[in-house]
Design an enzyme around this catalytic site. Structure first.
Site, PDB file in Angstrom:
ATOM      1  N   TYR A  39      16.334  -0.691  -6.490  1.00 57.54           N
ATOM      2  CA  TYR A  39      15.100   0.492  -5.308  1.00 57.54           C
ATOM      3  C   TYR A  39      13.670   0.985  -5.678  1.00 57.54           C
ATOM      4  O   TYR A  39      14.605   1.788  -6.452  1.00 57.54           O
ATOM      5  CB  TYR A  39      15.002   0.329  -3.553  1.00 57.54           C
ATOM      6  N   VAL A  68      21.020   1.196   2.279  1.00 56.84           N
ATOM      7  CA  VAL A  68      21.318  -0.255   1.840  1.00 56.84           C
ATOM      8  C   VAL A  68      22.540  -0.446   0.620  1.00 56.84           C
ATOM      9  O   VAL A  68      22.553   0.126   0.065  1.00 56.84           O
ATOM     10  CB  VAL A  68      19.671   0.298   1.427  1.00 56.84           C
ATOM     11  N   CYS A  69      21.329  -2.518   0.664  1.00 55.13           N
ATOM     12  CA  CYS A  69      22.928  -2.684  -0.497  1.00 55.13           C
ATOM     13  C   CYS A  69      21.736  -3.928  -0.637  1.00 55.13           C
ATOM     14  O   CYS A  69      20.678  -4.264  -0.557  1.00 55.13           O
ATOM     15  CB  CYS A  69      23.997  -3.140  -0.021  1.00 55.13           C
ATOM     16  N   LYS A  70      22.271  -4.655  -0.761  1.00 54.61           N
ATOM     17  CA  LYS A  70      21.804  -6.510  -1.232  1.00 54.61           C
ATOM     18  C   LYS A  70      21.660  -7.144  -0.367  1.00 54.61           C
ATOM     19  O   LYS A  70      20.241  -7.476  -0.140  1.00 54.61           O
ATOM     20  CB  LYS A  70      22.829  -7.455  -2.502  1.00 54.61           C
TER      21      LYS A  70
END
Length: 147
Positions: A39, A68-70
């Site tokens: 990001y 957040v992650c994938k």
């Protein structure tokens, strides 16, 4: 009976607004994933899921935090963990880096790893049973509210 926690989830578009207001993003992907594609936002830290329990106290409790992650699954688990451990300002970004990249939001690296075999869509597609509701919080849509 175990304590149940409820985690607020938002889409990447609403995450962008929170970032502009100073929210901290916490990326729980592993270091090798972040090295391939990250990001591109101010105020982001990476605490991989594999070491998260040892380092979660590094995250400030007095600040709005977006996990957040994938794809949104790992970050949802971690957001629940955080709420369970007394963090009140924790939100999960659903759909993760995949939707973030589909929306064309800023990244560093090669987006092909998350964009291949995905179709560009929004969470406000016709699969929603009520087209007048926002996909993000089931609020009535207003101008520009769609994810």
């Amino acid at each position: 009976m175990e304590k149940q926690v409820r985690v607020t989830e938002i889409c990447p578009t609403k995450t962008q607004a929170l970032i502009k207001n100073g929210a901290l993003l916490v990326d729980v992907r592993e270091k090798d994933e972040v090295a391939q594609l990250a990001y591109d936002v101010p105020n982001i830290i990476n605490i991989p899921l594999s070491v998260f329990e040892e380092h979660y106290t590094e995250i400030p409790k007095d600040r709005e935090v977006v996990m957040v992650c994938k794809s949104g699954g790992r970050s949802l688990r971690v957001a629940g963990f955080m709420v369970y451990h007394g963090y009140d300002n924790v939100i999960n970004m659903k759909h993760g880096l995949i939707r973030w990249a589909q929306k064309g939001f800023p990244t560093i690296g090669d987006t092909s790893s998350v964009l291949e075999n995905t179709t560009a869509s929004t969470c406000c597609d016709s699969h929603s049973s009520d087209s007048k509701k926002s996909c993000c919080h089931d609020e009535p849509k207003t101008e520009g509210s769609c994810c």
